[in-house]
Design an enzyme around this catalytic site. Structure first.
Site, short mmCIF file in Angstrom:
data_model
loop_
_atom_site.label_atom_id
_atom_site.label_comp_id
_atom_site.label_asym_id
_atom_site.label_seq_id
_atom_site.Cartn_x
_atom_site.Cartn_y
_atom_site.Cartn_z
N LEU A 1 -42.80 47.85 5.60
CA LEU A 1 -42.97 47.26 6.93
C LEU A 1 -44.38 47.55 7.46
CD1 LEU A 1 -39.46 48.12 8.37
CD2 LEU A 1 -40.28 45.86 7.64
N THR B 1 -35.14 57.41 2.14
CA THR B 1 -34.81 58.31 1.05
C THR B 1 -35.52 57.81 -0.19
OG1 THR B 1 -33.07 59.31 -0.29
CG2 THR B 1 -32.63 57.09 0.53
N HIS B 2 -36.07 58.76 -0.92
CA HIS B 2 -36.90 58.41 -2.08
C HIS B 2 -36.38 59.19 -3.29
CE1 HIS B 2 -40.52 57.14 -4.15
NE2 HIS B 2 -40.63 58.38 -4.62
C1 GRF Z 1 -32.00 55.14 -3.91
O1 GRF Z 1 -32.14 55.96 -5.06
C2 GRF Z 1 -33.17 55.29 -2.99
O2 GRF Z 1 -33.76 56.57 -3.03
C3 GRF Z 1 -34.14 54.29 -3.51
O3 GRF Z 1 -33.34 53.18 -3.86
C4 GRF Z 1 -32.05 53.66 -4.26
C5 GRF Z 1 -31.02 52.84 -3.51
O4 GRF Z 1 -29.85 52.68 -4.25
N1 GRF Z 1 -35.17 54.01 -2.54
P1 GRF Z 1 -28.66 51.73 -3.79
O5 GRF Z 1 -29.22 50.32 -3.65
O6 GRF Z 1 -28.15 52.23 -2.48
O7 GRF Z 1 -27.64 51.83 -4.87
#
Ligand code: GRF
Length: 187
Positions: free
Chosen positions: A89, A105-106
């Protein structure tokens, strides 16, 4: 109670875990037609598919972001949690009142392995541990203040998918908890 929005682009397994875990969600936004978007249908949570007009250099990031802001205002959202949301964004969102109000979350132990290929890069580096990081989103990507981290081992024979799934198992537990804790700090 603060009003929470979840942003998705993919499988939505984090969103699914939040719904199953009873986290109160006021709005779901997706930037593409994806499983995550459709998870909201049977729950009655309002969901918006705000498709990008382009994925190329002509993408109007600022215009798109201002559309997102309109929905956040419409649904009176206090906190956004990106859960696999793949659109960066525009920083204008922070000027519009959402500074400190967007979490991400990463799938790596930040500051290591920033970017779109965190799990692949963790494997390629031969790291023995992987994990996830929940942080406040800032203008710099994958770099905002860290709220929580959890680690998992990298096992022999791991592929990007097996390792990512192991990471997501801990993410599904840590993210909702961290969101609730963070919400308590919001005015
Ligand atoms: C997660 O591992 C998050 O950290 C990353 O994308 C994934 C999302 O997984 N940015 P989902 O689409 O919720 O299964």
């Amino acid at each position: 109670m603060k009003r929470l929005a979840i942003f998705v682009s993919g499988t939505g397994s984090l969103l699914e875990a939040m719904i199953k875990g009873g986290l109160e969600i006021s709005f779901v936004l997706a930037d593409r037609d994806c499983r995550g978007y459709h998870l909201a249908d049977p729950t009655g949570i309002p969901a918006m598919l705000l498709q990008r007009a382009s994925f190329g250099p002509k993408f109007n990031r600022k215009g798109y972001t201002l559309e997102v802001v309109k929905f956040l205002r419409y649904f009176n959202i206090d906190l956004v949690a990106m859960a696999g949301f793949m659109t960066i964004l525009d920083p204008v969102i922070f000027d519009e009142g959402y500074e400190g109000k967007i979490l991400n979350t990463h799938p790596s132990l930040l500051p290591f392995f920033k970017g779109d290929h965190a799990v692949r890069d963790t494997l390629a580096a031969g790291a023995g541990v992987a994990g996830c990081t929940i942080h406040v989103a800032t203008e710099e990507l994958d770099a905002g203040p860290i709220l929580a981290q959890a680690s998992v081992p990298v096992l022999p024979g791991d592929t990007k998918d097996t390792l990512h799934e192991r990471i997501k198992v801990v993410e599904r537990e840590l993210y909702p908890k961290t969101i609730l804790e963070y919400m308590k700090t919001l005015k």
